[in-house]
Design a protein around this motif. Structure first.
Motif, short mmCIF file in Angstrom:
data_model
loop_
_atom_site.label_atom_id
_atom_site.label_comp_id
_atom_site.label_asym_id
_atom_site.label_seq_id
_atom_site.Cartn_x
_atom_site.Cartn_y
_atom_site.Cartn_z
N ALA A 51 0.93 -1.31 -0.20
CA ALA A 51 0.13 -0.11 -0.11
C ALA A 51 1.20 1.41 -0.02
CB ALA A 51 -1.02 0.09 1.30
N ILE A 52 0.84 2.11 -1.21
CA ILE A 52 1.57 3.34 -1.07
C ILE A 52 0.85 4.43 -0.50
CG2 ILE A 52 2.74 5.02 -2.70
CD1 ILE A 52 3.15 2.68 -4.64
N LEU A 53 1.20 4.91 0.43
CA LEU A 53 0.21 5.93 1.60
C LEU A 53 0.80 7.17 1.56
CD1 LEU A 53 0.03 3.11 4.15
CD2 LEU A 53 -1.69 3.59 2.37
N ASP A 54 0.13 8.23 0.94
CA ASP A 54 0.69 9.64 1.19
C ASP A 54 0.56 9.75 2.84
OD1 ASP A 54 1.17 12.20 0.75
OD2 ASP A 54 -0.76 12.67 -0.23
N ALA A 55 1.55 10.35 3.13
CA ALA A 55 1.61 10.82 4.68
C ALA A 55 0.62 11.84 5.15
CB ALA A 55 2.98 11.38 4.94
N ARG A 56 0.18 13.16 4.48
CA ARG A 56 -0.58 13.83 4.78
C ARG A 56 -1.85 13.96 3.79
NH1 ARG A 56 2.09 17.18 8.56
NH2 ARG A 56 4.29 16.87 8.49
N LEU A 57 -2.79 13.82 4.58
CA LEU A 57 -4.36 13.97 3.77
C LEU A 57 -5.29 14.98 4.30
CD1 LEU A 57 -4.06 9.98 3.41
CD2 LEU A 57 -4.11 11.48 1.39
N PRO A 58 -6.26 15.34 3.78
CA PRO A 58 -7.28 16.16 4.63
C PRO A 58 -7.99 15.67 5.49
CG PRO A 58 -7.61 16.43 2.14
CD PRO A 58 -6.42 15.25 2.33
N ASP A 59 -8.04 14.43 5.33
CA ASP A 59 -9.20 13.65 6.45
C ASP A 59 -8.40 12.58 7.25
OD1 ASP A 59 -8.58 11.63 4.56
OD2 ASP A 59 -10.48 10.89 4.73
N GLY A 60 -6.86 12.84 7.43
CA GLY A 60 -6.09 12.06 8.36
C GLY A 60 -4.75 11.80 7.52
N ASN A 61 -3.90 10.77 7.94
CA ASN A 61 -2.73 10.85 7.25
C ASN A 61 -2.30 9.12 7.09
OD1 ASN A 61 -1.16 9.29 9.71
ND2 ASN A 61 -2.29 10.99 10.76
N GLY A 62 -1.35 8.88 6.05
CA GLY A 62 -1.15 7.66 5.65
C GLY A 62 -0.39 6.72 6.58
N ILE A 63 0.23 7.40 7.69
CA ILE A 63 0.83 6.65 8.70
C ILE A 63 -0.13 6.00 9.58
CG2 ILE A 63 2.34 6.91 10.79
CD1 ILE A 63 3.98 8.82 9.10
N ASP A 64 -1.34 6.58 9.92
CA ASP A 64 -2.25 6.10 10.49
C ASP A 64 -3.07 4.77 10.08
OD1 ASP A 64 -2.12 7.56 12.97
OD2 ASP A 64 -3.60 8.92 12.52
N VAL A 65 -3.10 5.01 8.62
CA VAL A 65 -3.62 3.93 7.68
C VAL A 65 -2.82 2.94 7.92
CG1 VAL A 65 -4.42 3.55 5.39
CG2 VAL A 65 -4.79 5.60 6.22
N CYS A 66 -1.45 3.07 7.76
CA CYS A 66 -0.39 1.96 7.64
C CYS A 66 -0.62 1.27 9.12
CB CYS A 66 1.06 2.58 7.42
SG CYS A 66 2.13 1.36 7.55
N ARG A 67 -0.83 1.91 9.96
CA ARG A 67 -0.78 1.31 11.51
C ARG A 67 -2.13 0.62 11.72
NH1 ARG A 67 -0.96 5.70 13.98
NH2 ARG A 67 1.38 5.82 14.39
N ASP A 68 -3.26 1.04 10.94
CA ASP A 68 -4.52 0.37 11.09
C ASP A 68 -4.72 -0.99 10.07
OD1 ASP A 68 -5.67 2.23 12.71
OD2 ASP A 68 -6.48 3.41 11.14
N ILE A 69 -4.12 -0.46 8.91
CA ILE A 69 -4.08 -1.95 8.03
C ILE A 69 -3.10 -2.95 8.39
CG2 ILE A 69 -4.68 -0.64 6.05
CD1 ILE A 69 -2.00 -0.84 4.98
N ARG A 70 -2.00 -2.74 9.20
CA ARG A 70 -0.95 -3.83 9.47
C ARG A 70 -1.47 -4.37 10.67
NH1 ARG A 70 3.33 -5.24 7.67
NH2 ARG A 70 4.35 -5.42 9.61
N SER A 71 -2.45 -3.72 11.68
CA SER A 71 -2.86 -4.23 12.79
C SER A 71 -4.08 -5.36 12.37
CB SER A 71 -3.72 -3.31 14.01
OG SER A 71 -4.70 -2.83 13.16
N THR A 72 -4.43 -5.23 11.18
CA THR A 72 -5.69 -6.04 10.69
C THR A 72 -5.05 -7.32 9.84
OG1 THR A 72 -7.19 -4.00 10.57
CG2 THR A 72 -7.61 -6.38 9.31
N ASP A 73 -3.89 -6.93 9.15
CA ASP A 73 -3.32 -7.76 8.33
C ASP A 73 -1.98 -7.34 7.92
OD1 ASP A 73 -2.48 -9.68 6.28
OD2 ASP A 73 -4.20 -9.06 4.91
N PRO A 74 -1.00 -8.00 8.85
CA PRO A 74 0.40 -7.64 8.88
C PRO A 74 1.08 -8.12 7.64
CG PRO A 74 -0.08 -8.76 10.79
CD PRO A 74 -1.32 -8.88 9.77
N SER A 75 0.63 -9.09 6.69
CA SER A 75 1.09 -9.12 5.44
C SER A 75 1.07 -8.09 4.34
CB SER A 75 0.37 -10.37 4.88
OG SER A 75 -1.14 -10.15 4.22
N ILE A 76 0.46 -7.08 4.60
CA ILE A 76 0.27 -5.93 3.72
C ILE A 76 1.38 -4.83 4.01
CG2 ILE A 76 -0.99 -3.81 2.96
CD1 ILE A 76 -3.43 -5.55 3.62
#
Length: 213
Positions: A51-76
């Motif tokens: 998952a290529i994740l932009d660090a800064r977004l209007p409704d959040g950030n890619g780092i939080d998204v990374c944390r969330d998705i890896r807590s759900t599926d560490p293979s991503i």
């Protein structure tokens, strides 16, 4: 075939990334979004390799998204893409379990190589920097007795309070939700026996001899 999801709020940038990624033939873009909230919902369902994740977004950030998705599926594997180079973002990326942290100024061929390496399970984070961050977590910094009851994260936030930053600014800088920062501030004040954040800022400056923790 390497399956990739692209998160970037600028449509022109996102389209350019998708076109670049699909040119070689060994990478397939399986999803895209310009919203952190939407991406956090879509990515686990689509199960991309990277998952290529932009660090800064209007409704959040890619780092939080990374944390969330890896807590759900560490293979991503998370690859943070940012226009800014700073220690706070790098620290946050490592803590979120990102496999890579690259600047948007990166050459197209280098980005493709980064995606392939991350998909293969390699880390693009400098081992020396990662080791330094992990050592910092394990040992903590030398803490004045007055601040001993605070966690490492709380001490970092206290330093930003001493700098005069608002909760919103601290949240943006540390890639955390503003509500999370508010909860941390409440905890800091309670542990220090203080009522107002200005008192905490004065204490931090007095104890540490400067505005930065």
């Amino acid at each position: 075939m390497i399956r990739v999801f692209v998160l970037d709020d600028h449509e022109v940038v996102r389209r350019g990334l998708i076109e670049l990624l699909q040119q070689p033939g060994d990478i397939e873009v399986v999803g895209e979004s310009g919203s952190a909230v939407e991406a956090a919902r879509l990515i686990p369902a689509m199960r991309p390799d990277v998952a290529i994740l932009d660090a800064r977004l209007p409704d959040g950030n890619g780092i939080d998204v990374c944390r969330d998705i890896r807590s759900t599926d560490p293979s991503i594997q998370g690859l943070i893409l940012t226009s800014y180079e700073d220690d706070e973002a790098l620290f946050a990326a490592i803590m979120a379990g990102a496999a890579g942290y690259v600047l948007k100024q990166i050459r197209g061929t280098d980005l493709l190589d980064a995606v392939r390496r991350v998909a293969a399970g390699q880390s693009l984070l400098d081992p020396a920097v990662t080791a330094q961050v992990l050592q910092r977590i394990r040992r903590g910094v030398r803490t004045p007795p007055e601040l001993a009851q605070l966690t490492e994260q709380e001490r970092r936030i206290l330093g930003h309070i001493a700098d005069g930053l608002t909760n919103h600014e601290i949240a943006d800088k540390m890639f955390l939700a503003e509500k999370t920062i508010k909860n941390y501030v409440t905890s800091i004040l309670a542990k220090l026996g203080l009522e107002r954040r200005t008192q905490a800022a004065v204490l931090a400056v007095r104890v540490l001899g400067g505005p930065r923790l």
